[in-house]
Write a protein that holds these residues in place. Sequence first.
Motif, PDB file in Angstrom:
ATOM      1  N   SER A  93      43.243 -27.011 -48.495  1.00  0.00           N
ATOM      2  CA  SER A  93      44.172 -26.622 -47.433  1.00  0.00           C
ATOM      3  C   SER A  93      43.521 -26.728 -46.062  1.00  0.00           C
ATOM      4  CB  SER A  93      44.674 -25.191 -47.672  1.00  0.00           C
ATOM      5  OG  SER A  93      43.627 -24.244 -47.530  1.00  0.00           O
ATOM      6  N   LEU A  94      42.234 -26.431 -45.968  1.00  0.00           N
ATOM      7  CA  LEU A  94      41.553 -26.558 -44.679  1.00  0.00           C
ATOM      8  C   LEU A  94      41.479 -28.024 -44.245  1.00  0.00           C
ATOM      9  CD1 LEU A  94      38.630 -23.969 -44.912  1.00  0.00           C
ATOM     10  CD2 LEU A  94      40.917 -23.685 -43.963  1.00  0.00           C
ATOM     11  N   VAL A  95      41.232 -28.914 -45.203  1.00  0.00           N
ATOM     12  CA  VAL A  95      41.204 -30.349 -44.883  1.00  0.00           C
ATOM     13  C   VAL A  95      42.587 -30.815 -44.436  1.00  0.00           C
ATOM     14  CG1 VAL A  95      40.821 -32.661 -45.801  1.00  0.00           C
ATOM     15  CG2 VAL A  95      39.299 -30.796 -46.457  1.00  0.00           C
ATOM     16  N   ASP A  96      43.621 -30.460 -45.205  1.00  0.00           N
ATOM     17  CA  ASP A  96      44.983 -30.881 -44.860  1.00  0.00           C
ATOM     18  C   ASP A  96      45.410 -30.297 -43.524  1.00  0.00           C
ATOM     19  OD1 ASP A  96      45.160 -32.285 -47.211  1.00  0.00           O
ATOM     20  OD2 ASP A  96      46.127 -30.670 -48.311  1.00  0.00           O
ATOM     21  N   ASN A  97      45.167 -29.011 -43.336  1.00  0.00           N
ATOM     22  CA  ASN A  97      45.594 -28.357 -42.104  1.00  0.00           C
ATOM     23  C   ASN A  97      44.901 -28.957 -40.878  1.00  0.00           C
ATOM     24  OD1 ASN A  97      47.024 -26.741 -43.818  1.00  0.00           O
ATOM     25  ND2 ASN A  97      45.883 -24.871 -43.413  1.00  0.00           N
ATOM     26  N   ALA A  98      43.615 -29.247 -41.026  1.00  0.00           N
ATOM     27  CA  ALA A  98      42.853 -29.748 -39.881  1.00  0.00           C
ATOM     28  C   ALA A  98      43.253 -31.164 -39.494  1.00  0.00           C
ATOM     29  CB  ALA A  98      41.354 -29.692 -40.185  1.00  0.00           C
ATOM     30  N   LEU A  99      43.879 -31.902 -40.413  1.00  0.00           N
ATOM     31  CA  LEU A  99      44.361 -33.236 -40.060  1.00  0.00           C
ATOM     32  C   LEU A  99      45.572 -33.182 -39.140  1.00  0.00           C
ATOM     33  CD1 LEU A  99      44.197 -35.050 -43.521  1.00  0.00           C
ATOM     34  CD2 LEU A  99      42.859 -35.628 -41.508  1.00  0.00           C
ATOM     35  N   LEU A 100      46.336 -32.119 -39.212  1.00  0.00           N
ATOM     36  CA  LEU A 100      47.616 -32.070 -38.511  1.00  0.00           C
ATOM     37  C   LEU A 100      47.493 -31.947 -36.996  1.00  0.00           C
ATOM     38  CD1 LEU A 100      49.498 -29.998 -41.198  1.00  0.00           C
ATOM     39  CD2 LEU A 100      49.737 -32.425 -40.697  1.00  0.00           C
ATOM     40  N   PRO A 101      46.552 -31.144 -36.454  1.00  0.00           N
ATOM     41  CA  PRO A 101      46.381 -31.194 -34.992  1.00  0.00           C
ATOM     42  C   PRO A 101      46.024 -32.587 -34.487  1.00  0.00           C
ATOM     43  CG  PRO A 101      45.337 -29.226 -35.872  1.00  0.00           C
ATOM     44  CD  PRO A 101      45.749 -30.062 -37.046  1.00  0.00           C
ATOM     45  N   ARG A 102      45.260 -33.352 -35.279  1.00  0.00           N
ATOM     46  CA  ARG A 102      44.945 -34.725 -34.886  1.00  0.00           C
ATOM     47  C   ARG A 102      46.188 -35.608 -34.938  1.00  0.00           C
ATOM     48  NH1 ARG A 102      39.036 -36.362 -37.434  1.00  0.00           N
ATOM     49  NH2 ARG A 102      37.872 -34.603 -36.570  1.00  0.00           N
ATOM     50  N   LEU A 103      47.003 -35.417 -35.977  1.00  0.00           N
ATOM     51  CA  LEU A 103      48.253 -36.179 -36.060  1.00  0.00           C
ATOM     52  C   LEU A 103      49.162 -35.837 -34.888  1.00  0.00           C
ATOM     53  CD1 LEU A 103      50.105 -38.077 -37.697  1.00  0.00           C
ATOM     54  CD2 LEU A 103      50.940 -36.055 -38.922  1.00  0.00           C
ATOM     55  N   PHE A 104      49.204 -34.576 -34.519  1.00  0.00           N
ATOM     56  CA  PHE A 104      49.976 -34.142 -33.363  1.00  0.00           C
ATOM     57  C   PHE A 104      49.493 -34.850 -32.094  1.00  0.00           C
ATOM     58  CE2 PHE A 104      50.829 -31.267 -29.812  1.00  0.00           C
ATOM     59  CZ  PHE A 104      52.167 -30.940 -30.010  1.00  0.00           C
ATOM     60  N   SER A 105      48.190 -34.933 -31.929  1.00  0.00           N
ATOM     61  CA  SER A 105      47.617 -35.608 -30.755  1.00  0.00           C
ATOM     62  C   SER A 105      47.932 -37.106 -30.766  1.00  0.00           C
ATOM     63  CB  SER A 105      46.107 -35.388 -30.704  1.00  0.00           C
ATOM     64  OG  SER A 105      45.799 -34.018 -30.540  1.00  0.00           O
ATOM     65  N   ASP A 106      47.933 -37.714 -31.954  1.00  0.00           N
ATOM     66  CA  ASP A 106      48.256 -39.144 -32.047  1.00  0.00           C
ATOM     67  C   ASP A 106      49.679 -39.425 -31.573  1.00  0.00           C
ATOM     68  OD1 ASP A 106      45.747 -39.725 -32.983  1.00  0.00           O
ATOM     69  OD2 ASP A 106      46.324 -39.732 -35.102  1.00  0.00           O
ATOM     70  N   TYR A 107      50.630 -38.603 -32.022  1.00  0.00           N
ATOM     71  CA  TYR A 107      52.016 -38.811 -31.594  1.00  0.00           C
ATOM     72  C   TYR A 107      52.222 -38.389 -30.144  1.00  0.00           C
ATOM     73  CZ  TYR A 107      53.914 -40.429 -35.985  1.00  0.00           C
ATOM     74  OH  TYR A 107      54.195 -41.193 -37.079  1.00  0.00           O
ATOM     75  N   LEU A 108      51.435 -37.443 -29.667  1.00  0.00           N
ATOM     76  CA  LEU A 108      51.490 -37.097 -28.244  1.00  0.00           C
ATOM     77  C   LEU A 108      51.040 -38.278 -27.395  1.00  0.00           C
ATOM     78  CD1 LEU A 108      51.980 -34.909 -26.107  1.00  0.00           C
ATOM     79  CD2 LEU A 108      49.599 -34.179 -26.424  1.00  0.00           C
ATOM     80  N   LYS A 109      50.046 -39.002 -27.880  1.00  0.00           N
ATOM     81  CA  LYS A 109      49.570 -40.200 -27.184  1.00  0.00           C
ATOM     82  C   LYS A 109      50.668 -41.261 -27.109  1.00  0.00           C
ATOM     83  CE  LYS A 109      46.852 -42.771 -29.531  1.00  0.00           C
ATOM     84  NZ  LYS A 109      45.667 -43.258 -30.275  1.00  0.00           N
ATOM     85  N   ILE A 110      51.387 -41.452 -28.211  1.00  0.00           N
ATOM     86  CA  ILE A 110      52.480 -42.420 -28.225  1.00  0.00           C
ATOM     87  C   ILE A 110      53.605 -41.964 -27.298  1.00  0.00           C
ATOM     88  CG2 ILE A 110      54.217 -43.530 -29.672  1.00  0.00           C
ATOM     89  CD1 ILE A 110      52.286 -43.272 -32.022  1.00  0.00           C
ATOM     90  N   PHE A 111      53.897 -40.680 -27.335  1.00  0.00           N
ATOM     91  CA  PHE A 111      54.976 -40.148 -26.502  1.00  0.00           C
ATOM     92  C   PHE A 111      54.674 -40.320 -25.013  1.00  0.00           C
ATOM     93  CE2 PHE A 111      56.947 -36.538 -24.234  1.00  0.00           C
ATOM     94  CZ  PHE A 111      58.289 -36.813 -24.510  1.00  0.00           C
ATOM     95  N   LEU A 112      53.409 -40.118 -24.638  1.00  0.00           N
ATOM     96  CA  LEU A 112      53.010 -40.249 -23.240  1.00  0.00           C
ATOM     97  C   LEU A 112      52.795 -41.702 -22.837  1.00  0.00           C
ATOM     98  CD1 LEU A 112      50.511 -37.250 -22.954  1.00  0.00           C
ATOM     99  CD2 LEU A 112      52.889 -37.335 -22.179  1.00  0.00           C
ATOM    100  N   GLY A 113      52.750 -42.614 -23.813  1.00  0.00           N
ATOM    101  CA  GLY A 113      52.599 -44.032 -23.518  1.00  0.00           C
ATOM    102  C   GLY A 113      51.213 -44.413 -23.039  1.00  0.00           C
TER     103      GLY A 113
END
Length: 529
Positions: A174-194
Motif C-alpha cells: 500500500s505504501l508503494v501504491d500510495n506513493a505513486l499517486l502523488p507522482r501521477l497527480f504531478s504528471d497530469y498537472l504538467k499536462i494540464f498546465l501545458g
Amino acid sequence: MFNPDNEVSSSQAYGSFENVKFLGQRETNAEDNKQRGVAWWSSEQKTAYPPGSSMSSCNVVNKAIGHSLDGVDSEEVADSSPPRTLGVFQLAGLMYLVTAGGGYGLEPVVQAAGPLPALIGLLVVPWIWSAPQALMTAELSTLYPRDGGFVVWVEEAFGNFWGFQVGWWNFFGSLVDNALLPRLFSDYLKIFLGVDHLSLWLSWGGGIFLLMFCFLLNYRGLEIVGWASVIFVVIVAIPFAILTLVGLPQSDPKIWFQWRGDRDTDWSLFWATLLWNLCGFDSAGTCAGEVKNASRTYPAAILLSCALGLASFLLPVAASVTFAQDWDEWNDAFWPLVANRVVGGTWCGTLITLGGLASAAGMLNSLMATSSRALYGMATTQLLPPELAVLHRIYKTPVRCIALVAIGTALFSLLSFEKLVEIDSVLYCIKEMLEFLALIRLRYKYPYISRPFAIPGGFIGVWLCCSSGICCCVLMICLSGLAAFLSAMSMILIGFILYPLACWWLAKHQQAQMKKSSFTVPYDSSDRL
C-alpha cells in the motif's frame, strides 16, 4: 477465535462472527448493532470469553490504554467502534477507485498487442480475474462485517502468524501504491498546465497538497471519503463517456480486428498491464465494519463497480482505436491526445486531464482508507499494538493508522519505484492466493453457518472461483521475473522475522498493562468490626 460448539461464544462474541444466525436482523437494526457492538472488544464479548483467555486478557489491555491524540480518548473508544455509514453508491465509488480508477494506465494494452487482443482481454479477463476477487470479497465481507478485511479472513482461517504476514505484505504494497499517486497527480498537472516539466517546488508541493487533502478527508470519517469517491468517479467518468458517445458512431469496426501479430506482440507487457488494472477488489473488504447493511450493500456495490469498470475500460478503447492506428502511440497519458482527435479541439483532452487529476486524488483517498483499516484490523486482532486501534473521540476514525499510512506514503514517495512496483506485484499475488485459500478453508471449517452472501455452486463454485484467481496470480508472478520474485521473498523473510518480535513486544506490553491495572488494597486493622 470462533467456536461453533460454544453457544455463548457464537451468540455473543464478535471476535470472528457477528452472531451469524441473526446477522441480517442485526444489520437492519442500527440500535441493536450499537448495543451488541460491532467492535471486537465490545462489552458483550468480555463476558463471552472465560477469565484467563487471550481475549479476556486483551480486553484488560485495551481498557488500560491511557494514551490520547488530539481528541482521541482511548477509555471511551475501548467500548465503541466506527459507525456504519457507507451505502451502496459510496462503497461502489470507493471500490471503483481502488480497482479501475478510469482508463488511465490502460493504454499499454493496445500498444503491446493491438486492438483485437486488447478488446478480447478487456472483455474476458474480468470474468476470470476480477470476478473471483469480487465474489470472494462479497462472501467474506458479509460473513465478517468488521474492519480488517483479508487480515481477519486469513487470521481466522490459518491463525495469527499468517494474518500478520498478509497484513505486512499489504502494508508494504500500500505504501508503494500510495506513493505513486502523488507522482501521477504531478504528471497530469504538467499536462494540464501545458509544460514539459514542473519545477521541483511545484511537483513536490502538488504531491504534499494531495497527501494532506486525502489525510484530512480520511481523518473526518469514511462517510466523507465515500461521498468524495462518488464525486471523483463522476469527474473521471464524464470525459470518457463523452469520448465513447462521440467516437463509437464514427468508428470503423474493421480496426477492432487488427493486431500486431504473435511475433511483434509484447505479451509480457500485455498481460501485466491487463491483470494489474483489473485487481484490488479485496481491499474493499477492509472497510466492512463501516458499511451499512453489509449483506445487501456489498453484492450491489460490487456489481455496480464491476459494470462501471468494464464500461470505462472496454468502450473508450473501442471508440478510440480508429483515430489512433499507430499502436506505438498508445503509452501512458495518451488519452488526452486521442480524445482531441476523436472530439475535435482541445476541450475533451482537457477534461480527461482533469479526470486524471481526479483519478489520482480519488485513488489515493480510497487507498488511504482501505490500507489504514487493514492496520486497524491488525490492531483489533492483537497482531499490532492496541494503541493503533484507538479511535477519534468525535469522528470515530482510526487516526493513528491513518497518520501512519500518510507518513509512510510521504517517505516512500522519495524513493525510486521501478523495482518496488515489481516487488509489490509479487507480494500482492501471494497475498491474493492466501486469501483464496482462506476462502476455501473457511468453507470447510464452517460448512453449516448461514452466509448472507455465498458464491453460487457450493464447494464446486468456490473451487472454480479460487482456481481461476490463483492461476491469474501465478501468471502475474511469472511475468514479474526472477529478480522481483527473489526481492519479494526478502520482504516475506522480513515479515517472518517481525512476527516473533511483535509477539514478544505485545506479550511484554500486555503483562505490564495487566500489572498496572491489578492492585491490592492494603490491610488496615482499623477496619475490623
